[in-house]
Design an enzyme around this catalytic site. Sequence first.
Site, PDB file in Angstrom:
ATOM      1  N   TYR A 214       4.854  -3.845 -11.243  1.00 19.77           N
ATOM      2  CA  TYR A 214       3.402  -4.079 -11.087  1.00 19.77           C
ATOM      3  C   TYR A 214       2.769  -4.373 -12.444  1.00 19.77           C
ATOM      4  O   TYR A 214       2.106  -5.396 -12.635  1.00 19.77           O
ATOM      5  CB  TYR A 214       2.720  -2.855 -10.437  1.00 19.77           C
ATOM      6  CG  TYR A 214       1.210  -2.850 -10.618  1.00 19.77           C
ATOM      7  CD1 TYR A 214       0.420  -3.803  -9.980  1.00 19.77           C
ATOM      8  CD2 TYR A 214       0.575  -1.906 -11.430  1.00 19.77           C
ATOM      9  CE1 TYR A 214      -0.971  -3.827 -10.154  1.00 19.77           C
ATOM     10  CE2 TYR A 214      -0.799  -1.913 -11.606  1.00 19.77           C
ATOM     11  CZ  TYR A 214      -1.571  -2.876 -10.961  1.00 19.77           C
ATOM     12  OH  TYR A 214      -2.934  -2.891 -11.144  1.00 19.77           O
TER      13      TYR A 214
ATOM     14  N   ASP B 264      -5.052  -0.807 -17.194  1.00 17.37           N
ATOM     15  CA  ASP B 264      -4.570  -0.172 -18.441  1.00 17.37           C
ATOM     16  C   ASP B 264      -3.046  -0.062 -18.458  1.00 17.37           C
ATOM     17  O   ASP B 264      -2.449   0.172 -19.508  1.00 17.37           O
ATOM     18  CB  ASP B 264      -5.204   1.211 -18.626  1.00 17.37           C
ATOM     19  CG  ASP B 264      -4.877   2.209 -17.516  1.00 17.37           C
ATOM     20  OD1 ASP B 264      -4.230   1.819 -16.529  1.00 17.37           O
ATOM     21  OD2 ASP B 264      -5.283   3.390 -17.637  1.00 17.37           O
ATOM     22  N   GLU B 265      -2.407  -0.257 -17.285  1.00 18.14           N
ATOM     23  CA  GLU B 265      -0.947  -0.074 -17.230  1.00 18.14           C
ATOM     24  C   GLU B 265      -0.195  -1.122 -18.043  1.00 18.14           C
ATOM     25  O   GLU B 265       0.982  -0.948 -18.339  1.00 18.14           O
ATOM     26  CB  GLU B 265      -0.463  -0.069 -15.781  1.00 18.14           C
ATOM     27  CG  GLU B 265      -1.073   1.070 -14.983  1.00 18.14           C
ATOM     28  CD  GLU B 265      -0.345   1.385 -13.688  1.00 18.14           C
ATOM     29  OE1 GLU B 265       0.770   0.895 -13.486  1.00 18.14           O
ATOM     30  OE2 GLU B 265      -0.920   2.140 -12.883  1.00 18.14           O
TER      31      GLU B 265
END
Length: 351
Positions: free
Chosen positions: A157, A133-134
């Site tokens: 990331y 979800d990031e």
Amino acid sequence: MKRTILITGGAGFIGSHVVKRFVRKYSSYLIVNGDKLTYAGNLENLTDIEKEKNYKFEKTDIIEKQAVLDLFEKYDFDAVIHLAAESHVDRSITDPDAFVFTNIIGTVNLLNASLNKWKNDFERKLFYHISTDEVYGSLGKEGQFTEKTSYDPKSPYSASKASSDHMVRAYSHTFGLPAIISNCSNNYGPNQFPEKLIPLAINNIKNNKPIPVYGKGENIRDWIYVEDHASAIDLIFHGGKIGETYNIGGNNEWKNLDLILLLCRIMDKKLNRAAGTSEKLITYVKDRPGHDLRYAIDSSKLQTELGWSPIPEFAQGLEKTVDWYLANTKWLERIISGDYSKYYDKMYSGR
Ligand code: NAD
Ligand code: DAU
């Protein structure tokens, strides 16, 4: 039905739960676990199933193009479930390069190998990419991420995972590669490497060490039990629509500080300590640079279309997780001493 499935990153936290589920549940499938065994890969996560006939381990670095092509020559894969990744945000801040190599180039190597093998017959083939979800960025106080939310990754990331998602969609759109992506929120549960918040806090509380809380502990995450993520992956793998994206989340938002306080209460009870003992270990430390404030996932598409729902209530899931870590102190000690990395040589040397 016979299938040969490559699961990448199967020695990691989530990957090992997915491998165990598929090996146990689908005896007619051959499950090939392709994993480089970085610091996060631990074959001791898989001892329960490592001798099963429908399981094979292949030490493979997805950054190495030829190694990936060789693997696709050795096995006639009809599907890939791709979990291998550098996964820790803090490490991506100190060493972004590793995230670019594994998460972007590694994914492209897998896409190329799949396309090369499948291009003349896409029938019953699937490239299933596991994402986070990031990629959607950070939320304010209101709202949830849906599958239509625009990408806005903020850390090296999440930027590397977003890039890999874009490459998967580009291969699907341009070359017709049958692909599905799912984006999940924060997982917790057994076998998580103790650099992530929950296992780190459990280990520190057990050893009476400070619990580092970044900033004021006000950041919010949406926690999901790892087995619920594995069950969603199973459903999406078997029933998801090609070309689609599915959000997976626990509908379970917690402010970091509240989560740590709950964990402290559970640990006090489990360790027979007086109430309030563990929370004295809470120590506020310098915030993570660029720290995303809040994640929250709307998983209604997955619930409506595939009938998925998460099972344990959070306090129950957290208690199960604490019980696992307290019952598996050897697993934790071997990670902390580095001994787990010798398991491969013991079990697989000479192959
Ligand atoms: P993890 O760090 O525990 O495991 C990653 C695994 O990938 C390890 O076994 C490691 O050895 C392997 N790996 C790393 N680099 C490799 C390479 N170059 N070649 C082959 N194998 C390599 O990660 P995790 O938390 O289990 O996450 C698995 C996947 O799920 C990742 O893609 C991650 O982005 C995604 N995800 C994680 C979460 C979470 O909360 N942990 C949530 C959503 C999505
Ligand atoms: O949202 C999904 C993502 O969740 C996954 O894609 C990532 O792979 C996974 O690592 C996780 O990322 P987070 O950064 O949210 O997880 P982490 O456990 O590192 O941190 C959770 C929250 O706790 C975050 O707000 C930072 C904070 N934190 C973390 C650690 C390690 C602390 O306050 N103290 C700590 O010591």
